[in-house]
Design a protein around this motif. Sequence first.
Motif, short mmCIF file in Angstrom:
data_model
loop_
_atom_site.label_atom_id
_atom_site.label_comp_id
_atom_site.label_asym_id
_atom_site.label_seq_id
_atom_site.Cartn_x
_atom_site.Cartn_y
_atom_site.Cartn_z
N ASN A 197 34.71 37.82 16.18
CA ASN A 197 34.20 38.39 17.43
C ASN A 197 34.37 37.41 18.59
OD1 ASN A 197 33.53 40.82 16.24
ND2 ASN A 197 31.38 40.28 15.91
N GLU A 198 34.07 36.13 18.34
CA GLU A 198 34.24 35.11 19.39
C GLU A 198 35.71 35.00 19.79
OE1 GLU A 198 32.56 31.54 17.74
OE2 GLU A 198 30.49 32.22 18.01
N ASP A 231 37.94 37.36 19.48
CA ASP A 231 38.25 38.59 20.21
C ASP A 231 37.79 38.49 21.66
OD1 ASP A 231 39.50 39.84 18.10
OD2 ASP A 231 37.77 41.10 17.54
N GLU A 232 36.59 37.91 21.88
CA GLU A 232 36.08 37.72 23.24
C GLU A 232 36.99 36.78 24.03
OE1 GLU A 232 31.96 36.78 24.29
OE2 GLU A 232 31.36 37.85 22.46
N ARG A 233 37.37 35.68 23.38
CA ARG A 233 38.28 34.73 24.05
C ARG A 233 39.59 35.40 24.40
NH1 ARG A 233 37.15 30.03 19.86
NH2 ARG A 233 35.13 29.35 20.64
N THR A 264 40.09 38.57 24.91
CA THR A 264 39.82 39.52 26.00
C THR A 264 39.72 38.77 27.33
OG1 THR A 264 38.66 40.99 24.48
CG2 THR A 264 38.21 41.28 26.83
N ASN A 265 38.98 37.63 27.33
CA ASN A 265 38.85 36.84 28.56
C ASN A 265 40.20 36.31 29.02
OD1 ASN A 265 36.09 37.20 28.75
ND2 ASN A 265 35.58 35.29 27.71
#
Length: 174
Positions: free
Chosen positions: A42-43, A45-47, A49-50
């Motif tokens: 998830n982290e 994926d967030e990175r 996305t960012n």
Amino acid sequence: NLEDQVESLQSSTAAVMATLQEKDESIASMQENMEVARKQINEQDERITNLTTQSKHGQEKLSHYKQLMSKAKANIDASEVKNRELSEALKAAHLQVSKMQNQIRELEVAPQADAIRTAGGVLMTVEDVASEEWCLVAQEAGGAGKWWRRRELPDAIRGAAPLSLQKRHAADLE
């Protein structure tokens, strides 16, 4: 014998229970590891996305910058063309003014010999690059002098005008 069988069964049951407990602990550990792995995914994926968002904004900024640079170049090119046009127009205007000044000068008549003498006579004579002699004639009432070609002055003044500065300098060197 029955007691032995019960005891064996209890012993087997205890062994199975111990194995089950070990398996439960192993499953719990695996679930914790899976949860940690999910959080890491998830982290990531967030990175991603960012970074994707930042990349998109960067591309938008780059595109905007390219548009601005294109407009600036077009403006500069247009300004250079306009400057060339204005420069050419200015040169043409200067040429026209020069021609008009020459026409006006040709229409002007040098003052009479008496008026030149009364005002103070010829103050100095110089030669231009074409060896044309020019005389600075004093003006009445303390006005600035006016330049006249020597050939435009009355004969009496022309003959009395001083030698040009260039001829006097050459004579001094001899």
